[in-house]
Design an enzyme around this catalytic site. Structure first.
Site, PDB file in Angstrom:
ATOM      1  N   GLU A  13       0.799  -1.246   0.000  1.00  0.00           N
ATOM      2  CA  GLU A  13       0.000   0.000   0.000  1.00  0.00           C
ATOM      3  C   GLU A  13       0.825   1.287   0.000  1.00  0.00           C
ATOM      4  O   GLU A  13       0.547   2.222   0.745  1.00  0.00           O
ATOM      5  CB  GLU A  13      -0.957  -0.010   1.204  1.00  0.00           C
ATOM      6  N   ASN A  49       2.164  -5.188  -3.208  1.00  0.00           N
ATOM      7  CA  ASN A  49       0.754  -5.483  -2.940  1.00  0.00           C
ATOM      8  C   ASN A  49      -0.009  -4.191  -2.651  1.00  0.00           C
ATOM      9  O   ASN A  49       0.469  -3.337  -1.907  1.00  0.00           O
ATOM     10  CB  ASN A  49       0.696  -6.411  -1.714  1.00  0.00           C
ATOM     11  N   HIS A  87     -10.223  -5.883  -2.732  1.00  0.00           N
ATOM     12  CA  HIS A  87     -11.336  -5.668  -1.798  1.00  0.00           C
ATOM     13  C   HIS A  87     -12.393  -4.863  -2.560  1.00  0.00           C
ATOM     14  O   HIS A  87     -12.253  -3.653  -2.740  1.00  0.00           O
ATOM     15  CB  HIS A  87     -10.871  -4.873  -0.577  1.00  0.00           C
ATOM     16  N   GLU A 142      -6.187 -10.640  -1.545  1.00  0.00           N
ATOM     17  CA  GLU A 142      -7.058 -10.395  -0.376  1.00  0.00           C
ATOM     18  C   GLU A 142      -8.515 -10.265  -0.806  1.00  0.00           C
ATOM     19  O   GLU A 142      -9.253  -9.402  -0.324  1.00  0.00           O
ATOM     20  CB  GLU A 142      -6.614  -9.116   0.363  1.00  0.00           C
ATOM     21  N   ASP A 188     -12.228 -10.041  -1.330  1.00  0.00           N
ATOM     22  CA  ASP A 188     -13.562 -10.108  -0.729  1.00  0.00           C
ATOM     23  C   ASP A 188     -14.465  -9.167  -1.508  1.00  0.00           C
ATOM     24  O   ASP A 188     -13.998  -8.196  -2.110  1.00  0.00           O
ATOM     25  CB  ASP A 188     -13.587  -9.844   0.780  1.00  0.00           C
TER      26      ASP A 188
HETATM   27  C1  XIL Z   1      -6.607  -6.269   7.996  1.00  0.00           C
HETATM   28  C2  XIL Z   1      -6.994  -7.449   8.876  1.00  0.00           C
HETATM   29  O1  XIL Z   1      -7.893  -8.266   8.170  1.00  0.00           O
HETATM   30  C3  XIL Z   1      -7.608  -6.963  10.163  1.00  0.00           C
HETATM   31  O2  XIL Z   1      -7.778  -8.054  11.072  1.00  0.00           O
HETATM   32  C4  XIL Z   1      -6.718  -5.909  10.810  1.00  0.00           C
HETATM   33  O3  XIL Z   1      -7.389  -5.372  11.940  1.00  0.00           O
HETATM   34  C5  XIL Z   1      -6.378  -4.787   9.854  1.00  0.00           C
HETATM   35  O4  XIL Z   1      -5.776  -5.360   8.694  1.00  0.00           O
HETATM   36  N1  XIL Z   1      -5.099  -4.555   3.439  1.00  0.00           N
HETATM   37  C6  XIL Z   1      -4.120  -5.398   3.920  1.00  0.00           C
HETATM   38  C7  XIL Z   1      -4.421  -6.299   5.068  1.00  0.00           C
HETATM   39  O5  XIL Z   1      -3.034  -5.472   3.341  1.00  0.00           O
HETATM   40  O6  XIL Z   1      -3.296  -6.521   5.873  1.00  0.00           O
HETATM   41  C8  XIL Z   1      -5.555  -5.783   5.890  1.00  0.00           C
HETATM   42  O7  XIL Z   1      -5.875  -6.749   6.877  1.00  0.00           O
HETATM   43  C9  XIL Z   1      -6.743  -5.438   5.025  1.00  0.00           C
HETATM   44  C10 XIL Z   1      -6.400  -4.368   4.029  1.00  0.00           C
END
Ligand code: XIL
Length: 300
Positions: free
Chosen positions: A127, A169, A206, A235, A237
């Site tokens: 990020e 990422n 996401h 990741e 969802d």
């Molecule tokens: C999130 C986790 O799912 C949570 O449990 C935590 O509180 C915060 O981080 N991007 C990422 C992940 O790279 O590491 C994040 O994970 C979600 C967004």
């Protein structure tokens, strides 16, 4: 095939999930996770605050719990994440300049050395690009150490564990028309042209109302892959859990040979960082397969 992992393996890909160490005692959770997935990402346990809570003192207890569960159950592990503006321990948040730069290097070396030879791919930098229309870097303490911090992180990582794939990422780099996507694309192109070691790009994916799945997702995957890197969906969802959108994501990955695997960010809706109301994952809170699960399995 009857599981996500086995179905993905038919085309040489993996299907993974985020695992939370605190849930490994929940047999309903581990039964599904063990049955369906063949790649594991620690949801929080390998982040900077978890692995180096005090400067120079590493703690791998939670990370190892996730790692050992995965490997004992025949799964591979993605490492997440080594350099990030978020979930930094308090001591690191206080640092700046060359002291922070050296602390980042020491952190990468400490964590990668512990897991040397054991990790399929590391999210070396997470990020680092800004939201919005600038297409530039996010302001952060790491960015303020100098614009070369990302390539220093990747060079450090390559030396620390030459066996691990090294990934950049990020989120909101899935829509090809967005400036943030183009900013990251230009960085990866520059790294490849100058020989900065980078092996993969992680599309967090996401998807929600503000950053929905877009039909140019396949173009994004193809474009990054054409630079000579693997693409991983890291990741996934989808708020609302649309089966059609889940199938589109899988189809887009399968259309690109260098899209090597998909990870969903949790097992059941009740495990999601978005809360169960988001209905964003493939299993409901009772562990039942949702329509999205069937759509993914059929698409693989
Ligand atoms: C999130 C986790 O799912 C949570 O449990 C935590 O509180 C915060 O981080 N991007 C990422 C992940 O790279 O590491 C994040 O994970 C979600 C967004």
């Amino acid at each position: 095939e009857s599981t996500l992992g086995a179905a993905a393996a038919q085309s040489g890909r993996y299907f993974g999930t985020a695992i939370a160490s605190g849930k490994l005692g929940d047999s309903a959770y581990t039964t599904i996770a063990n049955r369906e997935f063949n790649m594991v990402t620690a949801e929080n346990e390998m982040k900077i605050d978890a692995t180096e809570p005090n400067r120079g003192q590493f703690n791998f207890s939670a990370g190892d719990r996730v790692y050992n569960w995965a490997v004992q159950n025949g799964k591979r592990v993605r490492g997440h994440t080594l350099a990030w503006h978020n979930q930094q321990p308090g001591w690191m948040q206080q640092l700046s300049g060359s002291t922070l730069r050296q602390a980042m290097i020491n952190h990468i070396n400490g964590v990668m050395n512990h897991y040397k030879g054991k990790i399929y791919a590391w999210d070396v930098v997470n990020e680092a690009y800004a939201d919005g229309n600038s297409g530039g870097r996010r302001d952060s303490n790491l960015q303020r150490t100098g614009n070369d911090w990302i390539e220093v992180a990747f060079r450090t990582a390559r030396a620390a564990d030459p066996a691990a794939k090294l990934c950049y990422n990020d989120y909101n780099i899935d829509n090809w028309s967005w400036a943030k996507t183009q900013g990251v694309y230009n960085m990866v192109r520059d790294f490849k042209s100058r020989g900065v070691p980078i092996d993969c790009v992680g599309l967090q994916s996401h998807f929600n109302g503000n950053s929905p799945y877009n039909s140019n997702y396949r173009t994004t995957i193809q474009s990054f892959a054409a630079l000579g890197v693997d693409v991983q969906i890291t990741e996934l969802d989808i708020q609302g859990g649309s089966a059609t959108t889940y199938a589109n994501v899988v189809n887009d990955c399968l259309a690109v040979p260098r899209c090597t695997g998909i990870t969903v960010w949790g097992v059941r809706d009740t495990d999601s960082w978005l809360g169960s109301g988001a209905s964003a994952l493939l299993f409901d809170g009772n562990g039942n397969k949702k329509a999205a699960y069937t759509a993914v399995l059929n698409a693989l």
